[in-house]
Write a protein that holds these residues in place. Sequence first.
Motif, PDB file in Angstrom:
ATOM      1  N   TYR A  67     -53.345 -33.301 -35.893  1.00  0.00           N
ATOM      2  CA  TYR A  67     -52.420 -32.655 -34.957  1.00  0.00           C
ATOM      3  C   TYR A  67     -51.134 -33.472 -34.865  1.00  0.00           C
ATOM      4  CZ  TYR A  67     -57.007 -30.986 -33.403  1.00  0.00           C
ATOM      5  OH  TYR A  67     -58.281 -30.467 -33.351  1.00  0.00           O
ATOM      6  N   TYR A 109     -47.899 -33.891 -32.141  1.00  0.00           N
ATOM      7  CA  TYR A 109     -47.362 -33.619 -30.814  1.00  0.00           C
ATOM      8  C   TYR A 109     -46.018 -34.326 -30.698  1.00  0.00           C
ATOM      9  CZ  TYR A 109     -52.160 -32.339 -29.414  1.00  0.00           C
ATOM     10  OH  TYR A 109     -53.390 -31.751 -29.306  1.00  0.00           O
ATOM     11  N   LEU A 155     -45.658 -33.790 -23.105  1.00  0.00           N
ATOM     12  CA  LEU A 155     -46.336 -33.786 -24.397  1.00  0.00           C
ATOM     13  C   LEU A 155     -46.475 -32.354 -24.888  1.00  0.00           C
ATOM     14  CD1 LEU A 155     -49.030 -36.462 -23.734  1.00  0.00           C
ATOM     15  CD2 LEU A 155     -47.864 -36.248 -25.924  1.00  0.00           C
ATOM     16  N   PHE A 184     -47.453 -29.700 -28.070  1.00  0.00           N
ATOM     17  CA  PHE A 184     -48.142 -29.487 -29.330  1.00  0.00           C
ATOM     18  C   PHE A 184     -47.161 -28.916 -30.362  1.00  0.00           C
ATOM     19  CE2 PHE A 184     -51.229 -28.156 -32.337  1.00  0.00           C
ATOM     20  CZ  PHE A 184     -50.969 -26.837 -32.677  1.00  0.00           C
ATOM     21  N   ALA A 197     -66.259 -32.260 -28.045  1.00  0.00           N
ATOM     22  CA  ALA A 197     -65.323 -31.416 -27.298  1.00  0.00           C
ATOM     23  C   ALA A 197     -63.920 -31.533 -27.847  1.00  0.00           C
ATOM     24  CB  ALA A 197     -65.345 -31.822 -25.831  1.00  0.00           C
ATOM     25  N   ASN A 198     -63.811 -31.733 -29.153  1.00  0.00           N
ATOM     26  CA  ASN A 198     -62.494 -31.887 -29.761  1.00  0.00           C
ATOM     27  C   ASN A 198     -61.777 -33.116 -29.219  1.00  0.00           C
ATOM     28  OD1 ASN A 198     -60.365 -31.320 -31.448  1.00  0.00           O
ATOM     29  ND2 ASN A 198     -59.367 -29.960 -30.000  1.00  0.00           N
ATOM     30  N   GLN A 223     -59.651 -36.076 -29.452  1.00  0.00           N
ATOM     31  CA  GLN A 223     -58.595 -36.425 -30.394  1.00  0.00           C
ATOM     32  C   GLN A 223     -58.222 -37.888 -30.231  1.00  0.00           C
ATOM     33  OE1 GLN A 223     -55.363 -33.581 -30.319  1.00  0.00           O
ATOM     34  NE2 GLN A 223     -56.780 -31.871 -30.121  1.00  0.00           N
ATOM     35  N   SER A 261     -62.710 -27.487 -22.321  1.00  0.00           N
ATOM     36  CA  SER A 261     -63.094 -28.873 -22.115  1.00  0.00           C
ATOM     37  C   SER A 261     -61.927 -29.581 -21.450  1.00  0.00           C
ATOM     38  CB  SER A 261     -63.416 -29.546 -23.454  1.00  0.00           C
ATOM     39  OG  SER A 261     -64.534 -28.938 -24.057  1.00  0.00           O
ATOM     40  N   PHE A 291     -60.015 -33.303 -20.098  1.00  0.00           N
ATOM     41  CA  PHE A 291     -59.857 -34.697 -20.496  1.00  0.00           C
ATOM     42  C   PHE A 291     -58.869 -35.403 -19.573  1.00  0.00           C
ATOM     43  CE2 PHE A 291     -61.646 -34.010 -24.762  1.00  0.00           C
ATOM     44  CZ  PHE A 291     -61.434 -32.657 -24.941  1.00  0.00           C
ATOM     45  N   TYR A 313     -56.404 -38.653 -20.404  1.00  0.00           N
ATOM     46  CA  TYR A 313     -55.921 -39.641 -21.338  1.00  0.00           C
ATOM     47  C   TYR A 313     -55.065 -40.648 -20.565  1.00  0.00           C
ATOM     48  CZ  TYR A 313     -57.371 -37.323 -25.657  1.00  0.00           C
ATOM     49  OH  TYR A 313     -58.108 -36.778 -26.686  1.00  0.00           O
ATOM     50  N   LEU A 340     -58.186 -41.860 -24.944  1.00  0.00           N
ATOM     51  CA  LEU A 340     -59.065 -41.042 -24.127  1.00  0.00           C
ATOM     52  C   LEU A 340     -59.717 -41.918 -23.059  1.00  0.00           C
ATOM     53  CD1 LEU A 340     -60.481 -38.309 -23.637  1.00  0.00           C
ATOM     54  CD2 LEU A 340     -62.298 -39.114 -25.152  1.00  0.00           C
ATOM     55  N   PHE A 347     -52.647 -38.784 -18.116  1.00  0.00           N
ATOM     56  CA  PHE A 347     -52.422 -37.396 -18.495  1.00  0.00           C
ATOM     57  C   PHE A 347     -53.724 -36.615 -18.401  1.00  0.00           C
ATOM     58  CE2 PHE A 347     -48.175 -37.635 -20.304  1.00  0.00           C
ATOM     59  CZ  PHE A 347     -48.052 -38.960 -20.651  1.00  0.00           C
ATOM     60  N   SER A 355     -58.685 -28.409 -23.587  1.00  0.00           N
ATOM     61  CA  SER A 355     -58.811 -27.867 -24.931  1.00  0.00           C
ATOM     62  C   SER A 355     -59.783 -26.709 -24.899  1.00  0.00           C
ATOM     63  CB  SER A 355     -59.328 -28.942 -25.888  1.00  0.00           C
ATOM     64  OG  SER A 355     -59.664 -28.379 -27.142  1.00  0.00           O
ATOM     65  N   PHE A 394     -61.365 -25.604 -27.535  1.00  0.00           N
ATOM     66  CA  PHE A 394     -61.885 -25.765 -28.879  1.00  0.00           C
ATOM     67  C   PHE A 394     -62.921 -24.700 -29.231  1.00  0.00           C
ATOM     68  CE2 PHE A 394     -63.257 -27.748 -32.651  1.00  0.00           C
ATOM     69  CZ  PHE A 394     -64.638 -27.825 -32.629  1.00  0.00           C
ATOM     70  N   ASN A 414     -57.331 -25.080 -30.795  1.00  0.00           N
ATOM     71  CA  ASN A 414     -57.741 -26.454 -31.025  1.00  0.00           C
ATOM     72  C   ASN A 414     -56.865 -27.512 -30.399  1.00  0.00           C
ATOM     73  OD1 ASN A 414     -60.050 -26.183 -33.068  1.00  0.00           O
ATOM     74  ND2 ASN A 414     -58.488 -24.792 -33.792  1.00  0.00           N
ATOM     75  N   ASN A 415     -55.623 -27.152 -30.071  1.00  0.00           N
ATOM     76  CA  ASN A 415     -54.740 -28.200 -29.583  1.00  0.00           C
ATOM     77  C   ASN A 415     -55.034 -28.520 -28.130  1.00  0.00           C
ATOM     78  OD1 ASN A 415     -53.472 -25.439 -29.456  1.00  0.00           O
ATOM     79  ND2 ASN A 415     -52.226 -26.526 -27.955  1.00  0.00           N
ATOM     80  N   LEU A 416     -54.567 -29.671 -27.704  1.00  0.00           N
ATOM     81  CA  LEU A 416     -54.661 -30.093 -26.317  1.00  0.00           C
ATOM     82  C   LEU A 416     -53.429 -29.611 -25.552  1.00  0.00           C
ATOM     83  CD1 LEU A 416     -55.878 -33.759 -26.843  1.00  0.00           C
ATOM     84  CD2 LEU A 416     -57.156 -31.968 -25.678  1.00  0.00           C
ATOM     85  N   PHE A 458     -51.389 -30.564 -22.267  1.00  0.00           N
ATOM     86  CA  PHE A 458     -51.272 -31.722 -21.395  1.00  0.00           C
ATOM     87  C   PHE A 458     -50.524 -31.393 -20.114  1.00  0.00           C
ATOM     88  CE2 PHE A 458     -52.791 -35.336 -23.821  1.00  0.00           C
ATOM     89  CZ  PHE A 458     -52.721 -34.900 -25.129  1.00  0.00           C
TER      90      PHE A 458
END
Lengths: 115, 114
Positions: free
Chosen positions: A33, A35, A43, A45, A101-102, A104, B32, B34, B36, B46, B89, B93, B95, B100-102, B104
């Motif tokens: 990916y 970003y 941020l 994508f 869960a993907n 990254q 999902s 997250f 970060y 992460l 952050f 996702s 997924f 697939n991308n996050l 934020f």
Amino acid sequence: GAGVSQSPSNKVTEKGKDVELRCDPISGHTALYWYRQSLGQGLEFLIYFQGNSAPDKSGLPSDRFSAERTGGSVSTLTIQRTQQEDSAVYLCASSLFGKGANEQFFGPGTRLTVL
Amino acid sequence: GDSVTQMEGPVTLSEEAFLTINCTYTATGYPSLFWYVQYPGEGLQLLLKATKADDKGSNKGFEATYRKETTSFHLEKGSVQVSDSAVYFCALSRFQTGANNLFFGTGTRLTVIP
């Protein structure tokens, strides 16, 4: 093991020039990916690769931006005819597609300054 | 579309204070979630994650619980340290459904003073 690496760490260029940014993902990670992190935009994508193909280019801000990935590994993000608004930190991340869960893993980024 | 909204910063706390950074999300399906963290001069790392409703992610004393009913994933720590100073952050996702991308949030800068 080695993490995601990016080069150069810093790039200063003049408006109108082309630049290439490189990303080397974690070995074995099939997903990659790009970003962009900029003031005021957070941020964002840009593009996603699965293997060498890019099923999602939805984040590329203009046709001046392109990316490729060869051999399912290294990726290059190219910005043509750079503009001052392209100044940002460009981050690359990779993940083990289909696992978890993907999650990254991010590289340290390339700080691009367009004068 | 998918989005994440997190508490505006900056946040300044004294050492050993309690931390909460709010995060809410908008997404179809079951994303999902997250957190970060970006320490000064370092890349994004992460911190913790949760993949389904009522899951609690935890790491380094930080916790966040996936609340589907309130679409939230607030980050908490009972006693912060100077070394926790960083930008945090929240991200999601989808997924499992092919996105697939996050996505934020805008990030929250935390400064912990001795």
